[in-house]
Motif scaffolding. Sequence first.
Motif, PDB file in Angstrom:
ATOM      1  N   GLY A 269      10.870  -7.532  11.691  1.00  0.00           N
ATOM      2  CA  GLY A 269       9.610  -7.261  11.004  1.00  0.00           C
ATOM      3  C   GLY A 269       8.430  -7.085  11.928  1.00  0.00           C
ATOM      4  N   ARG A 270       8.658  -6.862  13.228  1.00  0.00           N
ATOM      5  CA  ARG A 270       7.576  -6.653  14.201  1.00  0.00           C
ATOM      6  C   ARG A 270       7.294  -5.150  14.321  1.00  0.00           C
ATOM      7  NH1 ARG A 270       7.124 -11.097  17.654  1.00  0.00           N
ATOM      8  NH2 ARG A 270       7.753 -12.978  16.541  1.00  0.00           N
ATOM      9  N   TYR A 271       6.757  -4.572  13.253  1.00  0.00           N
ATOM     10  CA  TYR A 271       6.563  -3.118  13.234  1.00  0.00           C
ATOM     11  C   TYR A 271       5.461  -2.672  14.190  1.00  0.00           C
ATOM     12  CZ  TYR A 271       9.342  -3.657   9.001  1.00  0.00           C
ATOM     13  OH  TYR A 271      10.338  -3.978   8.107  1.00  0.00           O
ATOM     14  N   GLN A 272       4.408  -3.471  14.331  1.00  0.00           N
ATOM     15  CA  GLN A 272       3.326  -3.098  15.237  1.00  0.00           C
ATOM     16  C   GLN A 272       3.798  -3.108  16.686  1.00  0.00           C
ATOM     17  OE1 GLN A 272       0.341  -1.877  14.428  1.00  0.00           O
ATOM     18  NE2 GLN A 272       0.030  -1.551  16.619  1.00  0.00           N
ATOM     19  N   GLU A 273       4.647  -4.058  17.039  1.00  0.00           N
ATOM     20  CA  GLU A 273       5.156  -4.112  18.405  1.00  0.00           C
ATOM     21  C   GLU A 273       6.032  -2.905  18.733  1.00  0.00           C
ATOM     22  OE1 GLU A 273       6.996  -7.789  19.340  1.00  0.00           O
ATOM     23  OE2 GLU A 273       5.388  -9.018  18.491  1.00  0.00           O
ATOM     24  N   PHE A 294      13.823   7.713  19.292  1.00  0.00           N
ATOM     25  CA  PHE A 294      13.226   8.068  18.002  1.00  0.00           C
ATOM     26  C   PHE A 294      14.145   7.689  16.836  1.00  0.00           C
ATOM     27  CE2 PHE A 294      10.652  10.964  20.674  1.00  0.00           C
ATOM     28  CZ  PHE A 294       9.392  10.601  20.207  1.00  0.00           C
ATOM     29  N   THR A 295      15.434   7.827  17.029  1.00  0.00           N
ATOM     30  CA  THR A 295      16.358   7.407  15.970  1.00  0.00           C
ATOM     31  C   THR A 295      16.253   5.921  15.716  1.00  0.00           C
ATOM     32  OG1 THR A 295      17.899   9.182  16.572  1.00  0.00           O
ATOM     33  CG2 THR A 295      18.780   7.369  15.270  1.00  0.00           C
ATOM     34  N   ALA A 296      16.168   5.131  16.786  1.00  0.00           N
ATOM     35  CA  ALA A 296      16.028   3.683  16.625  1.00  0.00           C
ATOM     36  C   ALA A 296      14.710   3.326  15.945  1.00  0.00           C
ATOM     37  CB  ALA A 296      16.126   3.005  17.991  1.00  0.00           C
ATOM     38  N   MET A 297      13.652   4.041  16.238  1.00  0.00           N
ATOM     39  CA  MET A 297      12.371   3.759  15.602  1.00  0.00           C
ATOM     40  C   MET A 297      12.409   4.076  14.110  1.00  0.00           C
ATOM     41  SD  MET A 297       9.670   5.051  18.531  1.00  0.00           S
ATOM     42  CE  MET A 297       8.264   4.384  17.642  1.00  0.00           C
ATOM     43  N   PHE A 298      13.026   5.182  13.743  1.00  0.00           N
ATOM     44  CA  PHE A 298      13.151   5.503  12.317  1.00  0.00           C
ATOM     45  C   PHE A 298      14.047   4.490  11.602  1.00  0.00           C
ATOM     46  CE2 PHE A 298      11.970   9.959  13.615  1.00  0.00           C
ATOM     47  CZ  PHE A 298      10.805  10.008  12.866  1.00  0.00           C
ATOM     48  N   GLN A 299      15.081   4.040  12.263  1.00  0.00           N
ATOM     49  CA  GLN A 299      15.935   3.020  11.662  1.00  0.00           C
ATOM     50  C   GLN A 299      15.200   1.701  11.495  1.00  0.00           C
ATOM     51  OE1 GLN A 299      19.359   2.861  14.233  1.00  0.00           O
ATOM     52  NE2 GLN A 299      20.394   4.564  13.212  1.00  0.00           N
ATOM     53  N   ALA A 300      14.325   1.390  12.449  1.00  0.00           N
ATOM     54  CA  ALA A 300      13.541   0.159  12.333  1.00  0.00           C
ATOM     55  C   ALA A 300      12.566   0.222  11.167  1.00  0.00           C
ATOM     56  CB  ALA A 300      12.790  -0.094  13.635  1.00  0.00           C
ATOM     57  N   LEU A 301      12.117   1.431  10.807  1.00  0.00           N
ATOM     58  CA  LEU A 301      11.187   1.605   9.685  1.00  0.00           C
ATOM     59  C   LEU A 301      11.905   1.807   8.364  1.00  0.00           C
ATOM     60  CD1 LEU A 301       8.645   4.015  11.430  1.00  0.00           C
ATOM     61  CD2 LEU A 301       8.408   1.551  11.088  1.00  0.00           C
ATOM     62  N   SER A 302      13.200   1.640   8.335  1.00  0.00           N
ATOM     63  CA  SER A 302      13.977   1.885   7.116  1.00  0.00           C
ATOM     64  C   SER A 302      13.588   0.903   6.013  1.00  0.00           C
ATOM     65  CB  SER A 302      15.469   1.767   7.418  1.00  0.00           C
ATOM     66  OG  SER A 302      16.224   1.832   6.219  1.00  0.00           O
ATOM     67  N   PRO A 303      13.440   1.377   4.777  1.00  0.00           N
ATOM     68  CA  PRO A 303      13.124   0.460   3.669  1.00  0.00           C
ATOM     69  C   PRO A 303      14.326  -0.348   3.213  1.00  0.00           C
ATOM     70  CG  PRO A 303      13.365   2.690   2.847  1.00  0.00           C
ATOM     71  CD  PRO A 303      13.476   2.782   4.341  1.00  0.00           C
ATOM     72  N   LEU A 304      15.502  -0.062   3.742  1.00  0.00           N
ATOM     73  CA  LEU A 304      16.709  -0.775   3.338  1.00  0.00           C
ATOM     74  C   LEU A 304      16.899  -2.077   4.103  1.00  0.00           C
ATOM     75  CD1 LEU A 304      19.158   2.277   3.183  1.00  0.00           C
ATOM     76  CD2 LEU A 304      17.702   1.356   1.363  1.00  0.00           C
ATOM     77  N   LYS A 305      16.094  -2.317   5.152  1.00  0.00           N
ATOM     78  CA  LYS A 305      16.269  -3.509   5.982  1.00  0.00           C
ATOM     79  C   LYS A 305      14.951  -4.254   6.175  1.00  0.00           C
ATOM     80  CE  LYS A 305      20.215  -1.734   8.594  1.00  0.00           C
ATOM     81  NZ  LYS A 305      20.769  -1.478   9.951  1.00  0.00           N
ATOM     82  N   ILE A 306      14.199  -4.373   5.115  1.00  0.00           N
ATOM     83  CA  ILE A 306      12.943  -5.130   5.201  1.00  0.00           C
ATOM     84  C   ILE A 306      13.275  -6.618   5.213  1.00  0.00           C
ATOM     85  CG2 ILE A 306      10.785  -5.657   4.019  1.00  0.00           C
ATOM     86  CD1 ILE A 306      10.793  -2.825   2.947  1.00  0.00           C
ATOM     87  N   PRO A 307      12.743  -7.388   6.166  1.00  0.00           N
ATOM     88  CA  PRO A 307      13.076  -8.813   6.257  1.00  0.00           C
ATOM     89  C   PRO A 307      12.693  -9.579   4.994  1.00  0.00           C
ATOM     90  CG  PRO A 307      11.994  -8.063   8.260  1.00  0.00           C
ATOM     91  CD  PRO A 307      11.865  -6.963   7.270  1.00  0.00           C
ATOM     92  N   TYR A 308      13.423 -10.636   4.769  1.00  0.00           N
ATOM     93  CA  TYR A 308      13.173 -11.479   3.600  1.00  0.00           C
ATOM     94  C   TYR A 308      11.823 -12.180   3.750  1.00  0.00           C
ATOM     95  CZ  TYR A 308      13.746 -15.243   0.187  1.00  0.00           C
ATOM     96  OH  TYR A 308      13.577 -16.109  -0.865  1.00  0.00           O
ATOM     97  N   GLY A 309      11.073 -12.196   2.663  1.00  0.00           N
ATOM     98  CA  GLY A 309       9.765 -12.824   2.671  1.00  0.00           C
ATOM     99  C   GLY A 309       8.622 -11.840   2.738  1.00  0.00           C
ATOM    100  N   MET A 310       8.890 -10.580   3.039  1.00  0.00           N
ATOM    101  CA  MET A 310       7.856  -9.558   3.089  1.00  0.00           C
ATOM    102  C   MET A 310       7.856  -8.771   1.780  1.00  0.00           C
ATOM    103  SD  MET A 310       8.354  -8.169   7.013  1.00  0.00           S
ATOM    104  CE  MET A 310       6.823  -7.248   6.949  1.00  0.00           C
TER     105      MET A 310
END
Length: 654
Positions: A269-273, A294-310
């Motif tokens: 969940g460290r999207y800014q970093e 770039f592929t890793a960055m798009f995968q990090a922004l995926s809505p399917l893996k939003i951490p619990y609690g957010m």
Amino acid sequence: MLFSRSLKQTRHSLEPALVSFSTSAVTPALQRTLSRSSRPPTRSSRPPTTSSSRPSSSRPPSSHSSEPSYRPARPLSKSRAAHLGRQQNAPFSRSEAPRVQQEEKNNTPRETNKYRSKHFDPSVVKPEGLPKLEPHVLSERLKKLCDEGKLEAAISMLKNSPHDAQNAIVWNTVIWECMKAKQFQQSYQLFTDMKRRGFSPTTRTYHTMFNGLVRIEDWAAYPKQLKNAESLFQHYMRHIESVHAHSPKSPELSSSPLALYLKLLGDAGRYQEIFDVYYNLDPKGPITPDHMVFTAMFQALSPLKIPYGMDSESTATQNASSAKLLWTQMIKVAKKTEFTIDAHLVASAIIALSKGRSSDQEFAFGIVREYLGLAVEAPDKKQPAPIDLSPPAFGAVLLLCQSSDKQALAFDLFKQVKKRRDASEIIDHGHVNEVFKARQAIDPAPQNAEFEVGILDWMLVSEAVKASNKDRKETLRPQMTTFLLALNACWRTKDYPSAIKAFQMMTGYQGHDFSDGVEKTPKFERYSHLLLPVTSENASLLVRTALASENRAFMRQALRLLHFLDLKLLASNARRTVGYDAPTSKKALKHQQFHAEKLASAVLDTLDHIYRNSTHRDAPQGQDLVRWKALKMAATGLLRDSNNGRFIPIKEAE
């Protein structure tokens, strides 16, 4: 003093003459003189005297005496005489005199001892020395220990192995085994110990470390590992700069650890970093953003893996806007560095944009049209496809259609892809499941389930054609979920003929064998090698579809099939195909009980409909009366047990 000096002078005057003579030519008196003069006078060599025993006339003569008297000397040994003869050619020390005498006494030649140990016997042939332990041999031994579950023993063997047998690859092997065992802190300690022992981590080492850390799902429980990951990233960047300074074209200059680290930040969940790391990359430095980054960055922004609690909705919307900006920057970088935009990168970007605003979703559909060649607006217009469509990319397109509430478009795009020659290589059972769901949500609703049955038949035929390939993957084979979605579509559309066809494809039982006027042993169809078990869920859908059709002939056919399969066995899930075990968890048992109740209720409702609406032409008689009575008793008993709060008994689960 004068006496000793005279002896020395006599010795020096006689020794050169004795060299040329043999031992036999030396007189006894001369031997005694030389023997006495060859030893230095010591205090202990003179016998002790006392005042009582010393005579008055025993005082040595003075130096001015005319004829001095000499004390008798010891006789000269043969070895000493021989030594005097050899002294000019091979001199030796006095300490060797006893050994020389013993050699001459034994008359044996001298043997030189070449070995330090006196117990060593050179006549005994010893085996050759042990071979040197090679790193690849050590790595295999460590891997074997880890496979046996002896991870601590492998770590101990690694640390106690010879230094020559260790290298970075061997350490990477043990680090990866620790990562697979989820011992993340132990892996970091090995990484530190590796550097202390003088082995420099390679790019593969950092790749191994990050590849193990991305396996962590809940980063809230591993705050220390997140700090370790940040430290690893700093070490990795220094390593890359050092390698680039010595060899700008070294294969060690890989961006794979960077891509894994960005994905790790997204999971935490460290999207800014993520963007901080991206903007800190030097465009002219050793590592520049490529398709992996770039592929890793798009995968990090995926809505399917939003951490619990957010907040999932707001986070997905914000990430979609960031992904839209990132795509435009990626296009600019791609034109400068000329890296290839592949289907995996496009799929990751589409998924990141799928849960955003409507403008973000329209932007994603533009990517689908431009890079995948799918006609989004007008199905009849074909677009050139610069990128070959892959199964993950097609799955991302269907997810975008579902998120944007465009089920009809998903259905049209599926038909476009199915017309291709390589459709069986692109479409898998997951895509079919999404299309079946989308078709049921289309307004107006479909009138029948012929499309679902046709797709099932196409999937089975395509899978049978691909069966000759040994390296094939059964991605197109229909799963239980696929058949259940098709049967659900049949029930919603009241299409019993399609339902019995789907049931026949799934189980192998032919519906014709249970029709009116047919009495023969059931047989299997051509799809017998792809059979799935008959469960209370799929049997319930079949009976309810027959009841919804209001056709008594269909109802009788479904009831005969249930009687043949035994209703009690279906309710307890005892009738299974090899490889499909009965459920054992509490959740699975509740799910099974729910469908068993629905099956029993559907049987009772179907029997009631037959009894009330049958005419004299189709009134139950003969064997059907016996079957109906047995089914009614079994269904009533199942409902009674369910109302009493008892689970359906399962022998295998006890």
